[in-house]
Design a protein around this motif. Structure first.
Motif, mmCIF file in Angstrom:
data_model
loop_
_atom_site.group_PDB
_atom_site.id
_atom_site.type_symbol
_atom_site.label_atom_id
_atom_site.label_comp_id
_atom_site.label_asym_id
_atom_site.label_seq_id
_atom_site.Cartn_x
_atom_site.Cartn_y
_atom_site.Cartn_z
ATOM 1 N N SER A 149 0.787 -1.463 -0.269
ATOM 2 C CA SER A 149 0.051 0.195 -0.186
ATOM 3 C C SER A 149 1.099 1.118 0.020
ATOM 4 N N LYS A 150 1.838 1.472 0.787
ATOM 5 C CA LYS A 150 2.927 2.311 1.037
ATOM 6 C C LYS A 150 3.300 2.105 -0.099
ATOM 7 N N MET A 151 3.771 1.520 -1.061
ATOM 8 C CA MET A 151 4.630 1.212 -2.305
ATOM 9 C C MET A 151 3.783 1.548 -3.195
ATOM 10 N N ILE A 153 -0.672 8.911 -4.141
ATOM 11 C CA ILE A 153 -1.683 8.602 -3.462
ATOM 12 C C ILE A 153 -1.802 9.125 -2.077
ATOM 13 N N SER A 154 -2.307 10.196 -1.601
ATOM 14 C CA SER A 154 -1.849 10.329 -0.919
ATOM 15 C C SER A 154 -3.277 10.703 0.414
ATOM 16 N N ASN A 155 -4.798 10.519 -0.431
ATOM 17 C CA ASN A 155 -6.178 10.041 -0.088
ATOM 18 C C ASN A 155 -6.434 8.516 0.544
ATOM 19 N N GLY A 156 -5.828 7.821 0.373
ATOM 20 C CA GLY A 156 -5.776 6.601 0.342
ATOM 21 C C GLY A 156 -6.386 5.532 -0.916
ATOM 22 N N GLU A 157 -7.084 6.453 -1.576
ATOM 23 C CA GLU A 157 -7.979 6.293 -2.281
ATOM 24 C C GLU A 157 -7.759 5.005 -3.375
ATOM 25 N N GLY A 158 -8.230 3.559 -3.814
ATOM 26 C CA GLY A 158 -7.720 3.060 -4.760
ATOM 27 C C GLY A 158 -6.757 1.820 -3.068
ATOM 28 N N LEU A 159 -6.824 1.693 -2.374
ATOM 29 C CA LEU A 159 -6.039 0.999 -1.626
ATOM 30 C C LEU A 159 -6.048 0.233 -0.633
ATOM 31 N N PHE A 209 -7.988 -3.082 -0.751
ATOM 32 C CA PHE A 209 -7.846 -4.565 -0.639
ATOM 33 C C PHE A 209 -5.904 -4.045 -0.440
ATOM 34 N N PHE A 210 -4.729 -3.424 -0.288
ATOM 35 C CA PHE A 210 -3.621 -3.446 0.233
ATOM 36 C C PHE A 210 -3.302 -3.166 1.748
ATOM 37 N N ASN A 211 -4.335 -2.510 1.948
ATOM 38 C CA ASN A 211 -4.497 -2.441 3.653
ATOM 39 C C ASN A 211 -4.985 -3.170 4.119
ATOM 40 N N GLY A 212 -5.838 -4.014 3.965
ATOM 41 C CA GLY A 212 -6.262 -5.306 4.029
ATOM 42 C C GLY A 212 -7.280 -5.302 6.033
ATOM 43 N N TYR A 213 -7.201 -5.593 6.666
ATOM 44 C CA TYR A 213 -7.427 -5.397 8.250
ATOM 45 C C TYR A 213 -6.411 -4.208 8.617
ATOM 46 N N GLY A 214 -5.556 -3.563 8.556
ATOM 47 C CA GLY A 214 -4.866 -2.219 8.880
ATOM 48 C C GLY A 214 -4.482 -2.532 9.888
ATOM 49 N N ASP A 215 -4.128 -1.908 11.243
ATOM 50 C CA ASP A 215 -3.638 -2.691 12.227
ATOM 51 C C ASP A 215 -4.139 -3.677 12.897
#
Length: 188
Positions: free
Chosen positions: A120-122, A129-135, A137-143
């Motif tokens: 996601s960071k990559m 992408i600064s607003n996280g839109e489109g990410l 799936f890769f952010n998954g479950y977050g913390d």
């Protein structure tokens, strides 16, 4: 423990797929390139989920609905202006004809969340992408990613009752990795 054995006995298949996918991710330079990557995951994981649904549900795995990835992928694709493509089916997917094989395929899907934060960071950096839109799936479950992975491994470790059943899960997980690699090569 089955989870440890799975990791060890699928390492080669996992690494071959990962090497290919990481190479593709590093080459992404546009939103269109990224949508193609999301489509690859959507079509394969969406097809897998369709098969898995026949053997795993909320009563079988209480947080199964949260573990489904196709909708997050479809949302990301649509957010970025794309339209989800047809899901993989038939010979493009591993054989899933019982609960053990379904859990093996889910192991591959769940394992994909572990590297998600890094990916996601990559992608955010490569695409600005600064607003996280489109990410999503890769952010998954977050913390909660590590905790969700640990709880899934607990389920796996209670799943089988014999070395024969362990072998079914391991063989099916390897087939799931290998079919994903073939799908990625076919859809380059």
């Amino acid at each position: 423990m089955l989870a440890e054995q799975l990791k060890k006995d699928t390492l080669q298949s996992h690494q071959q797929l990962e090497k290919m996918l990481v190479g593709r991710m590093k080459a992404i330079r546009s939103q269109e390139d990224y949508v193609k990557l999301l489509q690859l995951f959507y079509t394969y994981f969406g097809g897998l989920e369709t098969l898995i649904d026949q053997y795993i549900n909320q009563s079988e795995l209480s947080d199964y609905a949260e573990r489904r990835k196709a909708q997050a992928l479809a949302n990301d694709i649509e957010t970025l202006g794309g339209h989800p493509m047809s899901k993989a089916s038939g010979e493009n997917l591993p054989q899933i004809k019982n609960k053990l094989q379904a859990y093996a395929a889910l192991y591959v899907i769940e394992g994909s969340t572990l590297g998600g934060k890094i990916i996601s960071k990559m992608m955010a950096q490569q695409l600005g992408i600064s607003n996280g839109e489109g990410l999503s799936f890769f952010n998954g479950y977050g913390d909660d990613t590590e905790a969700k992975w640990d709880s899934f491994k607990d389920v796996l470790n209670k799943l089988t009752k014999s070395s024969e059943e362990d072998k079914v899960v391991i063989d099916s997980a390897n087939e799931t990795f290998e079919k994903f690699k073939q799908w990625a090569e076919k859809n380059a």
